[in-house]
Scaffold this active site. Structure first.
Site: not given
Length: 280
Positions: A144, A146
């Site tokens: 992930h 971000s």
């Protein structure tokens, strides 16, 4: 600039004081106490360097942008931890990893952090030397990435990937291909649950290639990304050389293209930086 000087001093002090740990441990005679004291002072929790750990106090963007100063500081912290081995009988190793890259406007008033990218991941490494002497490993992972910001500046995506590690007589190659896990479209522009960057693959492509060329105590690296459909991509070149007892390195980094940071995934960046690396 004062904050940057303090930050540099703390890192260099930590690097020097760590060398005194072996002397402290030697004061204890029995092995069990030594092991205990070593754990207390090292506090590494079984963590290892993952990607390059570096601090670039001085970076310069050759192109002016309205939302930032051209001069800023960039640093990266990246660690991994093995948590299991040989569950499938293939001598494979399972890892957790975490990388954080930060862009710090040290030349701006109040010196704010312009962007932080957070990248946790999990992967499994299968050794492949028994199949071919130049094929080192294959890695399967999920990650992930971000920037932790609110709409409209939020950027994130999730990927599954496969890496192929192999080498020649003089160079080491790391070829990665990925598949982006799809996200729902936004129902309206400020929808917090929709895809923040639906066109990110247009700029970041579907994989990358890292090449390392070690020469004596120097290390040359390159990272290449390219999407042939959109003709967008990036190249990153770096050079490192030991400057202090083989555990501190001069580090120079040049980047040209898209995706230096998530906030700039669709903006062209042409930047150079110089500083120090603590792992290669």
């Amino acid at each position: 600039m004062k904050k940057l000087i303090i930050f540099l001093a703390v890192i260099l002090f930590a690097n020097d004081i760590s060398k005194s740990f072996p002397e402290l441990i030697q004061d204890y005679k029995d092995s069990e106490t030594k092991s205990n004291v070593k754990q207390i002072f090292s506090r590494n929790f079984g963590l290892y360097p993952y990607k390059t750990n570096y601090l670039l106090p001085m970076t310069w963007d050759f192109d002016k942008k309205d939302d930032r100063k051209q001069f800023e500081t960039k640093f990266q912290i990246s660690v991994m931890k093995p948590f299991a081995r040989n569950l499938l009988g293939k001598n494979e190793i399972y890892f957790f990893a975490y990388t954080q890259t930060s862009w710090w406007q040290t030349s701006a008033p109040s010196a704010p952090f312009r962007e932080n990218n957070y990248e946790p991941e999990m992967f499994v490494l299968f050794p492949m030397e028994s199949y071919h002497k130049r094929w080192d490993a294959i890695i399967f992972g999920i990650e992930h990435q971000s920037n932790g910001k609110d709409i409209p500046y939020s950027r994130s995506w999730n990927r599954v990937y496969t890496k192929f590690l192999f080498h020649t007589n003089k160079m080491i190659f790391n070829l990665r291909v990925w598949y982006r896990i799809p996200e729902a479209k936004k129902k309206y522009p400020t929808d917090p649950n929709g895809d923040d960057n639906p066109d990110i693959e247009d700029y970041m492509g579907y994989g990358d290639l890292k090449i390392m060329y070690p020469y004596k105590d120097n290390l040359f690296r390159s990272l290449i990304r390219y999407n042939p459909r959109t003709k967008k991509g990036a190249i990153e070149l770096s050079f490192s050389k030991p400057i202090h007892n083989k555990d501190l390195f001069l580090y120079i980094q040049y980047f040209n293209g898209y995706g230096e940071s998530l906030i700039d995934y669709n903006r062209l960046v042409n930047k150079i930086g110089i500083g120090f690396a603590y792992s290669r």
